[in-house]
Design an enzyme around this catalytic site. Sequence first.
Site, mmCIF file in Angstrom:
data_model
loop_
_atom_site.group_PDB
_atom_site.id
_atom_site.type_symbol
_atom_site.label_atom_id
_atom_site.label_comp_id
_atom_site.label_asym_id
_atom_site.label_seq_id
_atom_site.Cartn_x
_atom_site.Cartn_y
_atom_site.Cartn_z
ATOM 1 N N SER A 221 39.536 85.100 16.131
ATOM 2 C CA SER A 221 40.045 84.243 17.207
ATOM 3 C C SER A 221 38.869 83.685 17.990
ATOM 4 C CB SER A 221 41.003 85.025 18.100
ATOM 5 O OG SER A 221 40.327 86.019 18.812
ATOM 6 N N GLY A 223 39.081 81.930 21.096
ATOM 7 C CA GLY A 223 39.473 81.535 22.445
ATOM 8 C C GLY A 223 40.052 80.139 22.481
ATOM 9 N N GLY A 226 40.727 78.071 19.312
ATOM 10 C CA GLY A 226 41.736 78.392 18.304
ATOM 11 C C GLY A 226 41.416 79.632 17.505
ATOM 12 N N GLY A 252 44.831 88.063 22.832
ATOM 13 C CA GLY A 252 44.504 88.728 21.572
ATOM 14 C C GLY A 252 45.577 89.730 21.174
ATOM 15 N N ASP A 253 46.164 90.395 22.168
ATOM 16 C CA ASP A 253 47.201 91.390 21.868
ATOM 17 C C ASP A 253 48.471 90.711 21.355
ATOM 18 O OD1 ASP A 253 45.349 93.173 22.883
ATOM 19 O OD2 ASP A 253 46.230 93.173 24.882
HETATM 20 N N1 LIG Z 1 41.817 78.881 26.951
HETATM 21 C C1 LIG Z 1 42.657 78.919 25.916
HETATM 22 N N2 LIG Z 1 43.415 77.831 25.602
HETATM 23 C C2 LIG Z 1 44.283 77.855 24.569
HETATM 24 N N3 LIG Z 1 44.475 78.933 23.776
HETATM 25 C C3 LIG Z 1 43.747 80.026 24.020
HETATM 26 C C4 LIG Z 1 42.795 80.086 25.110
HETATM 27 N N4 LIG Z 1 42.252 81.315 25.111
HETATM 28 C C5 LIG Z 1 42.830 82.004 24.087
HETATM 29 N N5 LIG Z 1 43.721 81.232 23.435
HETATM 30 C C6 LIG Z 1 44.537 81.612 22.268
HETATM 31 O O1 LIG Z 1 44.569 83.020 22.177
HETATM 32 C C7 LIG Z 1 43.925 83.461 20.974
HETATM 33 C C8 LIG Z 1 43.165 84.747 21.241
HETATM 34 O O2 LIG Z 1 42.220 84.513 22.256
HETATM 35 P P1 LIG Z 1 40.757 85.141 22.259
HETATM 36 O O3 LIG Z 1 40.002 84.631 21.082
HETATM 37 O O4 LIG Z 1 40.196 84.906 23.607
HETATM 38 O O5 LIG Z 1 41.100 86.666 21.988
HETATM 39 P P2 LIG Z 1 40.478 87.994 22.551
HETATM 40 O O6 LIG Z 1 39.053 87.781 22.936
HETATM 41 O O7 LIG Z 1 40.774 89.044 21.570
HETATM 42 O O8 LIG Z 1 41.357 88.229 23.844
HETATM 43 P P3 LIG Z 1 41.815 89.593 24.556
HETATM 44 O O9 LIG Z 1 41.207 89.510 25.918
HETATM 45 O O10 LIG Z 1 43.303 89.521 24.610
HETATM 46 O O11 LIG Z 1 41.315 90.741 23.749
HETATM 47 C C9 LIG Z 1 43.061 82.294 20.540
HETATM 48 O O12 LIG Z 1 42.822 82.305 19.153
HETATM 49 C C10 LIG Z 1 43.911 81.102 20.975
HETATM 50 O O13 LIG Z 1 44.935 80.868 20.033
HETATM 51 MG MG LIG Z 2 40.678 91.119 21.920
#
Ligand SMILES: Nc1ncnc2c1ncn2[C@@H]1O[C@H](COP(=O)(O)OP(=O)(O)OP(=O)(O)O)[C@@H](O)[C@H]1O
Ligand SMILES: [Mg+2]
Length: 310
Positions: A221, A223, A226, A252-253
């Site tokens: 992922s 952020g 995408g 992410g969850d």
């Molecule tokens: N600012 C944003 N705008 C649109 N979609 C987002 C944004 N941030 C996260 N997402 C969506 O959420 C998904 C997961 O986000 P991210 O990659 O930040 O995960 P993470 O770092 O594991 O988060 P977590 O804090 O939940 O562990 C992304 O792949 C995207 O689809």
């Molecule tokens: Mg995460």
Amino acid sequence: MITTVTLAPALDKTIRISNFSSGKVNRVEAVQFDAGGKGINVSKNLNAWGVAARACGILGGANGAKIKALLEKDQIVHDFVYTDDDTRINIKITDPVNRATTDINESAAAVSDEVLKAVFDRVASRLGQGNVVVLAGRVPGGVSPRIYADWIAALKRLGAHVFLDAEGELLSQGAKEKPALIKANKKEFEDMLGYKVADEKEMIFAARNAVRQGIKTLVVSLGEQGAMFFNEQEAYRAPALKVPVNSTVGAGDAMMAAMCFGTAKGLSFMDTCKFAMAASAAAIMQTGTQAVSKDMVENLLDEVRLEAIK
Ligand SMILES: Nc1ncnc2c1ncn2[C@@H]1O[C@H](COP(=O)(O)OP(=O)(O)OP(=O)(O)O)[C@@H](O)[C@H]1O
Ligand SMILES: [Mg+2]
């Protein structure tokens, strides 16, 4: 049945204070308690989407009892091991005026090997062939960073499919045991590889390599950029949906929960990935880590664009 494991849960206490300032007396406008922790968040979402999931892990003291009560209020199936040491409290101070959140996180109480073994036995006790076990989040201080690696190996021997969401050594060691699925953000993916990727091309190359070596599904992922999804046959890239961002905590969850949902419902890989994009977008539209409603996810599905990675 899906089992989620949270070894270091937290009682999330969200306090609303307009114009919060340190070193001054602040008046609290509202307080909210939520059961927190990555595995618990996955369970909350699955429960809201009508998929049976059992939340396991460690709860302790009065804070643990409060988490248990919150889970029961939401009718979330749980099977935790209880200790005397209080489950930590994570305080989030939200300031609606300055649109800022201040996090004050306690560290989780140390746990003994006996307690960890009791959790493992609880997880293993009701596992059927092909059941999914989600190992997610940090572990209490002092616990070996090999714990997820050891549990993946043991759970695989019992016929389970392990889905892993972790960082640092927990992830890099865990990945060596080839869990069925890894969900990593870019930084975590680099923890897993042991090096920084220069560009998207390198990331795709490394991801395909990881899948070839036995991790059946890999979600990277990115952020607001995408995500990318890989399995043995298919690979997709999806831009993030353009939605109003209220809190990215729990995105992410929601994505991990969606991967479990797709598995439980027998969705195609493509439909599972679409569901994951919609679910994570729905999660960031919300302020906390409460479950994302299925309606919200379904309303966003049409906006998801998946592009095959060549
Ligand atoms: N600012 C944003 N705008 C649109 N979609 C987002 C944004 N941030 C996260 N997402 C969506 O959420 C998904 C997961 O986000 P991210 O990659 O930040 O995960 P993470 O770092 O594991 O988060 P977590 O804090 O939940 O562990 C992304 O792949 C995207 O689809
Ligand atoms: Mg995460």
